[in-house]
Design a protein around this motif. Structure first.
Motif, PDB file in Angstrom:
ATOM      1  N   ALA A 169      -1.706  -3.239  -1.494  1.00 28.03           N
ATOM      2  CA  ALA A 169      -2.650  -3.329  -0.295  1.00 28.03           C
ATOM      3  C   ALA A 169      -3.302  -4.809  -0.552  1.00 28.03           C
ATOM      4  O   ALA A 169      -4.354  -4.768   0.098  1.00 28.03           O
ATOM      5  N   THR A 170      -2.610  -5.644  -1.298  1.00 27.88           N
ATOM      6  CA  THR A 170      -3.091  -6.968  -1.283  1.00 27.88           C
ATOM      7  C   THR A 170      -2.175  -7.776  -0.523  1.00 27.88           C
ATOM      8  O   THR A 170      -0.990  -7.916  -0.617  1.00 27.88           O
TER       9      THR A 170
ATOM     10  N   TYR B  24      -6.814   3.873  -0.616  1.00 27.90           N
ATOM     11  CA  TYR B  24      -6.036   2.741  -1.133  1.00 27.90           C
ATOM     12  C   TYR B  24      -5.548   1.833  -0.137  1.00 27.90           C
ATOM     13  O   TYR B  24      -4.933   0.771  -0.534  1.00 27.90           O
ATOM     14  N   VAL B  25      -5.817   1.933   1.394  1.00 31.43           N
ATOM     15  CA  VAL B  25      -5.170   1.158   2.175  1.00 31.43           C
ATOM     16  C   VAL B  25      -6.172  -0.072   2.507  1.00 31.43           C
ATOM     17  O   VAL B  25      -7.172   0.068   2.146  1.00 31.43           O
ATOM     18  N   PHE B  26      -5.483  -1.084   3.282  1.00 32.75           N
ATOM     19  CA  PHE B  26      -6.315  -2.384   3.706  1.00 32.75           C
ATOM     20  C   PHE B  26      -6.615  -1.918   5.025  1.00 32.75           C
ATOM     21  O   PHE B  26      -5.978  -1.282   5.830  1.00 32.75           O
ATOM     22  N   ARG B  27      -7.873  -2.110   5.212  1.00 37.00           N
ATOM     23  CA  ARG B  27      -8.478  -1.922   6.456  1.00 37.00           C
ATOM     24  C   ARG B  27      -8.759  -3.065   7.497  1.00 37.00           C
ATOM     25  O   ARG B  27      -9.540  -3.972   6.787  1.00 37.00           O
ATOM     26  N   THR B  28      -8.380  -3.060   8.626  1.00 32.57           N
ATOM     27  CA  THR B  28      -8.573  -4.418   9.467  1.00 32.57           C
ATOM     28  C   THR B  28      -8.618  -3.902  10.824  1.00 32.57           C
ATOM     29  O   THR B  28      -8.372  -2.986  11.265  1.00 32.57           O
TER      30      THR B  28
ATOM     31  N   LEU C 143      -0.564  -0.477   4.503  1.00 28.14           N
ATOM     32  CA  LEU C 143       0.134  -0.747   3.259  1.00 28.14           C
ATOM     33  C   LEU C 143       1.312  -1.706   3.280  1.00 28.14           C
ATOM     34  O   LEU C 143       1.745  -1.762   4.387  1.00 28.14           O
ATOM     35  N   SER C 144       1.847  -2.276   2.173  1.00 29.61           N
ATOM     36  CA  SER C 144       3.151  -3.183   2.468  1.00 29.61           C
ATOM     37  C   SER C 144       3.909  -2.552   1.334  1.00 29.61           C
ATOM     38  O   SER C 144       3.608  -2.546   0.112  1.00 29.61           O
TER      39      SER C 144
END
Length: 296
Positions: A148-149, A66-70, A80-81
């Motif tokens: 996650a946006t 589910y996380v954002f990856r960067t 996540l936020s």
């Protein structure tokens, strides 16, 4: 204003599209319990001044799905936020970034203290306390959301989970205001009984050198300086910006005029969307706090 979605270093949206409040669930409870399953039957949607609150989050699959990856400073990042705002409002009034290590991506649950400072990454955030600290507001419904946006525009379906929490502000919130004031000192200590902040694994040679020089200019010669945390705390107060500021606290120990003291320096860096990085550090320093001389 440059939006986070225009930043090539910002996290990229995963291909997988989870359903809000289905693939990820959240509840708030007034007790510190071991799991989401225990918290769910005692979940609350209302908070009276001074109520202790914990947020419990359950993922259908492993967190890494589910996380954002960067790729950021120090390597790959998994984010996540956690956000708070008025129901149905575009953007949010306050958000904090949850940052995970690669081993943590196997987790399926998170527990976050909302009304007390707890040592450790992601173990507590003052997001709720800050949202109810304004005594001018009366009764408000606060939406807590997890997403996650990181870019805009976004829609409510971009939330992983979203819940509402009613906070009665008709008589002010003096107890919550005190909790917010205590949060800073509590979150940098291993336990409430500790006098000195706990040392974390974070270090930055540049910040260390600048801070020592600043202290020396004011007549303080620290015998020891360390950072009270393992990582930055990232947050935003701008509705249409996910990345805005980050903070960490440094602690320093010194003797002067026969007395033994310590102090703290809150280190803040602002995010520059044009440079796609955080900028120079500013310090808010508290000093001359007495300590037992045997504490080194």
């Amino acid at each position: 204003m440059q939006q986070a979605s225009q930043d090539p270093n910002a996290p990229k949206k995963p291909v997988y599209k989870p359903k809000t409040n289905v693939d990820v669930s959240m509840v708030v409870a007034k007790k510190d319990v071991d799991s989401f399953a225990v918290a769910q039957p005692i979940a609350t949607a209302k908070a009276a001044d001074g109520d202790p609150l914990w947020l419990y989050i359950r993922f259908k699959d492993e967190l890494g799905k589910y996380v954002f990856r960067t790729h950021g400073e120090g390597g790959d990042r998994y984010l996540l936020s956690l956000e708070v705002g008025k129901p149905g409002a575009l953007g949010t009034s306050l958000r904090y970034i949850l940052s995970f290590t690669e081993p943590e991506l196997k987790k399926k649950e998170l527990k976050i203290a909302l009304t007390q400072g707890v040592w450790g990454r992601n173990d507590s955030f003052p997001i709720f306390l800050r949202s109810v600290a304004d005594p001018e507001k009366k009764v408000a419904v606060t939406d807590l959301s997890l997403t996650a946006t990181f870019g805009f525009p976004r829609s409510p379906t971009d939330d992983l989970a979203r819940i509402s929490l009613v906070a009665d502000r008709s008589k002010g919130n003096p107890l919550y205001e005190k909790m917010l004031a205590d949060y800073k000192k509590d979150v940098i200590r291993g336990s409430a009984a500790d006098v000195l902040p706990k040392e974390g694994s974070f270090d930055d040679a540049g910040i260390r050198a600048r801070l020592i020089a600043t202290l020396r200019d004011s007549g303080i010669l620290p015998s020891r300086l360390y950072f009270a945390g393992d990582d930055w705390v990232e947050f935003s107060e701008q509705p249409m910006r996910v990345l805005e500021k980050r903070k960490i606290t440094a602690a320093f120990i010194y003797d002067r005029d026969g007395g033994c003291y310590y102090g703290t320096a809150e280190v803040t860096q602002g995010y520059d969307p044009m440079l796609r990085s955080y900028g120079a550090s500013t310090f808010v320093i508290e000093h001359d706090i007495p300590r037992p001389c045997e504490m080194k």
